[in-house]
Structure formats: C-alpha cells, structure tokens
Design an enzyme around this catalytic site. Structure first.
Site, short mmCIF file in Angstrom:
data_model
loop_
_atom_site.label_atom_id
_atom_site.label_comp_id
_atom_site.label_asym_id
_atom_site.label_seq_id
_atom_site.Cartn_x
_atom_site.Cartn_y
_atom_site.Cartn_z
N GLU A 108 -3.34 7.26 -5.25
CA GLU A 108 -3.03 6.83 -6.61
C GLU A 108 -4.24 7.04 -7.51
OE1 GLU A 108 -4.07 2.11 -5.93
OE2 GLU A 108 -2.16 2.90 -5.23
N HIS A 111 -1.60 0.00 -9.91
CA HIS A 111 -2.25 -0.98 -9.04
C HIS A 111 -2.79 -2.17 -9.85
CE1 HIS A 111 -4.00 -1.18 -4.76
NE2 HIS A 111 -3.94 -2.40 -5.25
N ARG A 150 0.84 -1.19 0.00
CA ARG A 150 0.00 0.00 0.00
C ARG A 150 0.88 1.25 0.00
NH1 ARG A 150 -3.43 -2.71 -1.53
NH2 ARG A 150 -5.56 -3.03 -0.78
#
Length: 333
Positions: free
Chosen positions: A269, A311, A240
């Site tokens: 993000e 991600h 994270r």
C-alpha cells in the site's frame, strides 16, 4: 545522570508536540519526520553509536542493514500492534528488545470497520459524488440493510470483540473464527464459534481482524477460500493486505462472487510501497512480483463497489494519544 537517547522516526508534528509536553527527564528525545531507512539514517545529527532506543511506525522497514547502524541499540518501540516491518530474528540475535502497542485502537478500528461497511452497503461515496455532479438518480443508490445479516469475523482479539459488540447492536448474527479464542467464543450466548469453512459458507459479510504472520497466513485468502464463500459476499479488511491474494480478489469482484470490498490495507500500500532504490536491490523475479501486485491493486481500486482507504483506521486523536501514552509508560519502566 547520563541521559539515554531515543529517536522517534515517522514523527508527525502533533505527536512531537504531545511528546515534547511530556518529555521524561532521563531521556533525550529526537524527532524525525521521515521513516527509518538508510537515507534518513545518513541525515542524523546525533551520533548513531549513542542511540540506545528507537520508536518507529509501520512505514519504517527495519532490517539488519538499518539496525547495524545502531551498535548500542537496546530497545525498539513500534507505535503499532503489528511487528512484521521489523526483523525480529536479527533483534533477538543482538538482544534488542521489541515492544509493540496493543489495545490502543480496538474501538477506533472497530468503528472504522463499520464506517467502511455502511459506506459500502449504502453506496455513500458514489452517492456523494453524484450529488456534487448533480446527477442524482435514486435507482443507482439502492442499498442493503445490515440488520439481520450474518457477519463472519476472522480473528477475535480486542478489535474483533469490539466489532462483534457493534454488530450485535445492529441486530446482526455474528460468527467468529479464531483457534486461539475458541473456548472464549463458545462461552458467549450471542456469538457462535464457527470453523473457517462454516464461516465462509454462511457469512453475508466477512471482516478480517487476524494478525498477519508471513510464515503462516500470507495470501490465506486464495482461490480455494474464495470458492467456499457465499455468492455476493461483502469483504471488509482492516487487518493486513498481505492476507488476501489480490489477483484472486480481482477475479472474484469481476465475477460478482464478491459483490463489494472495502479495505483500509493493501499489500504494498501507499505507506509501505518499496522505494525505487529498494526495488532495484531486489532480484528480477521479486521485483516483477511486487510491481504486478501494485498494478493489480490499482485495477481493484477502479472497480465498482470497492472502497480503499490509506491505512487510517487507527487514526483518531484519542487513539494516537493512547499510543503515545503507552510509549511513555514503557520508557518509565
């Protein structure tokens, strides 16, 4: 028998197709491509009071304001391991069960960890771009072997364990730190348990695989921790973004204390950036902090020997299928 209503937010077409083929008879599945927020709730074609279950992804920020729209909600299934995007305290106060999906992507994320690491050590991305631009100069792309290097794993859950196995296959030395797995690590003949300071001091590469718990490890990688690392260390983060203070990271990269950084996650993000309406609802100090972090993220991305991806470490067909199978398994109970 009356069917129960479950809404799938953040639902991609491939997920919808898979779930449609495997629909359970006792449920009405409704698929919504948008994340769950106040705006998408207003667009719902189903009556909110009839909704008993939600399935979401990390892009949905599920707090009290959103959940109050579902007075008969009994269950939230997040198609992720992390749950920090859900107001767990509110759910507990309203007896709303929260289920997450663990273990679906351990090898998937571990493989991606090495994709990032090898791309960093072998300068794959700039080399590919130079090939396109026809500017190849071998002197610009002298890499480093990972064979024989020491990798320090912070977190030794299912993902950390898979990373350790891959590291051993590359003939790397493996240090691991996880206060909850100390006994398990110490049983291994090939992996050495290390206190955090020892790991930071001795690792050529540090790879993050610990969960993010806001009250315990927000910005755990601060100035003090960075100062304890080897000069020229590489850092890989598939956990994270909130674990790392991006301002300290930027300074460490500029000074070459950290010689390379590859991450699939950042604080605020692309997937989890607040919308304009969310930002406007914040107090001025919080808004200023968020915007400054987002700006510093952009500064980090522009530095040499930095790789930031959006991600996607979990994002393989096999992994997504495992997630959806687990969701269906929960619903069958």
């Amino acid at each position: 028998m009356k069917k129960k209503n479950i809404l799938f937010f953040d639902c991609k077409e491939t997920e919808k197709n898979y779930l449609t083929k495997n629909t359970l008879l006792k449920y009405n599945f409704t698929y919504i491509k948008d994340e769950l927020n106040l705006s998408s709730i207003k667009k719902l074609s189903v009556l909110q009071k009839q909704v008993e279950m939600l399935s979401i992804f990390i892009t949905s920020k599920v707090g009290e304001k959103e959940l109050k729209n579902f007075p008969n909600l009994k269950l939230i299934i997040t198609r992720s391991t992390g749950t920090n995007h859900i107001d767990l305290n509110y759910c507990q106060s309203k007896n709303i069960q929260v289920k997450n999906i663990e273990g679906y992507g351990a090898i998937t994320v571990a493989e991606y960890t090495f994709a990032l690491l090898l791309s960093l050590t072998r300068k794959v991305l700039p080399a590919a771009q130079h090939q396109i631009d026809k500017k190849v100069d071998y002197a610009n792309f002298i890499g480093t072997d990972i064979h024989g290097k020491t990798i320090g794993l912070i977190g030794y859950g299912q993902i950390g364990q898979q990373v350790a196995r891959l590291a051993l296959a590359f003939n790397m030395k493996v240090l691991a730190h996880d206060p909850f797995k100390e006994k398990e690590i110490k049983k291994s003949k090939e992996i050495k348990y290390a206190k955090l300071d020892e790991l930071l001091k001795n690792s050529d590469i540090i790879s993050l695989h610990c969960p993010y718990i806001p009250t315990q490890n927000y910005h755990m990688f601060d100035k003090k921790l960075f100062s304890k690392m080897k000069n020229g260390v590489l850092i890989i983060n598939t956990a994270r973004g909130e674990l790392i203070d991006v301002f300290v990271l930027y300074d460490a990269l500029k000074s070459k204390k950290v010689s390379g950084f590859a991450s699939d996650v950042m604080e605020y993000e692309v997937l989890t950036q607040p919308s304009k309406s969310e930002l406007s609802s914040k107090d001025s100090a919080t808004k200023k902090k968020i915007l400054s972090i987002m700006k510093k993220n952009s500064d980090v991305k522009k530095l040499e020997n930095v790789i930031i991806t959006p991600h996607i470490a979990f994002n393989t067909q096999e992994s997504i299928t495992r997630i959806l199978d687990e969701v269906l398994k929960i619903l069958k109970k």
